[in-house]
Scaffold this motif. Structure first.
Motif, mmCIF file in Angstrom:
data_model
loop_
_atom_site.group_PDB
_atom_site.id
_atom_site.type_symbol
_atom_site.label_atom_id
_atom_site.label_comp_id
_atom_site.label_asym_id
_atom_site.label_seq_id
_atom_site.Cartn_x
_atom_site.Cartn_y
_atom_site.Cartn_z
ATOM 1 N N ALA A 154 69.879 -61.993 -81.983
ATOM 2 C CA ALA A 154 70.465 -61.839 -80.647
ATOM 3 C C ALA A 154 69.485 -61.292 -79.619
ATOM 4 O O ALA A 154 69.816 -61.214 -78.429
ATOM 5 C CB ALA A 154 71.680 -60.920 -80.729
ATOM 6 N N LYS B 140 67.390 -67.386 -79.003
ATOM 7 C CA LYS B 140 68.283 -66.302 -79.416
ATOM 8 C C LYS B 140 69.701 -66.820 -79.640
ATOM 9 O O LYS B 140 70.163 -67.757 -78.982
ATOM 10 C CB LYS B 140 68.275 -65.175 -78.390
ATOM 11 N N ASP C 181 73.400 -64.921 -79.980
ATOM 12 C CA ASP C 181 74.142 -63.659 -79.962
ATOM 13 C C ASP C 181 75.630 -63.892 -80.177
ATOM 14 O O ASP C 181 76.469 -63.077 -79.790
ATOM 15 C CB ASP C 181 73.903 -62.902 -78.657
#
Length: 240
Positions: free
Chosen positions: A152, A163, A165
């Motif tokens: 994340a 990333k 998340d």
């Protein structure tokens, strides 16, 4: 946890999960029936095995054992409705918790973008007392928990994908600290068949009286009692 204490049902309002464990057979020794429940609901689940279990059968050379156990894992996964199985090439028996392991798992999380990440018990023991866990399981679970946070963070492991998340929770199956669970009554038999698919491994353990159904009943019935069902699977739930 005493069987007199109840378990809170895990959330099931998700669509994608990633299971990260150390070895072929790790999921089948207790979690496969839960996986079958969820694939039956139309959920998408991917297996990532850190190793190929190549050091897992004393009488079989690792060069032969690895492919054999991969084949058994693919078949056992098929039985519970999982078609996506990855083997990440880490060394069986000597998995170390380190930054490199976190990177490998982070890349898998970013690649598959799960909402739920499933791993195995990574506490020091299985029973909260004297039944010692194994180092590969401990290091895999701890690294998985950290890799969810790493995935994340856009500034960590920038070479391991964009990333992600979106992981809502991490579930560690079979933890002695579990306070959540899921009803596996309807899929228990499928879980048994999934474990039986690891025939070469089970034979290699030289447990002449081992009965997969009896073994799984030994953990599933107490969990089911805590849920008010016949069978169940326990999870320790973490929120990143």
């Amino acid at each position: 946890m005493s069987t007199s204490e109840g378990l809170e049902p895990v959330v099931e309002d998700w669509q994608k999960a990633l299971a990260v464990v150390a070895h072929p057979d790790d999921l089948e020794f207790g979690t496969a029936a839960a996986i079958a429940r969820w694939t039956g609901q139309g959920k998408q689940i991917v297996y990532c095995l850190l190793t190929s279990g190549e050091a897992g059968i004393d009488g079989v050379d690792p060069a032969e054992c690895g492919p054999l156990r991969e084949a058994e894992q693919i078949e056992s996964s098929r039985i519970v409705g999982v078609s996506a199985v990855e083997f990440l090439g880490q060394p069986d028996g000597t998995i170390e918790y380190d930054v490199a392991l976190r990177r490998v798992i982070t890349a898998a999380i970013r690649r598959h973008q799960p909402e739920i990440v499933i791993t195995n018990n990574f506490r020091d023991t299985w029973d909260g007392d004297v039944l010692l866990n194994q180092a590969d399981h401990i290091n895999t679970g701890r690294a998985t928990l950290d890799a969810v946070r790493d995935a994340a963070n856009r500034w960590i492991f920038t070479d391991a994908g964009d990333k992600w998340d979106g992981v809502r929770q991490v579930w560690a199956a079979g933890s002695p600290d579990a306070r959540h669970g899921v009803d596996t009554t309807d899929t228990f038999d499928v879980g048994v068949q999934s474990l039986k698919a690891h025939k070469a491994y089970i034979d290699g353990l030289n447990w002449p009286h081992f009965d997969p159904e009896e073994f799984l009943e030994g953990t599933s019935r107490p969990a089911g009692a805590q849920l008010g069902t016949k069978y169940g699977t326990r999870f320790e739930v973490f929120t990143p």
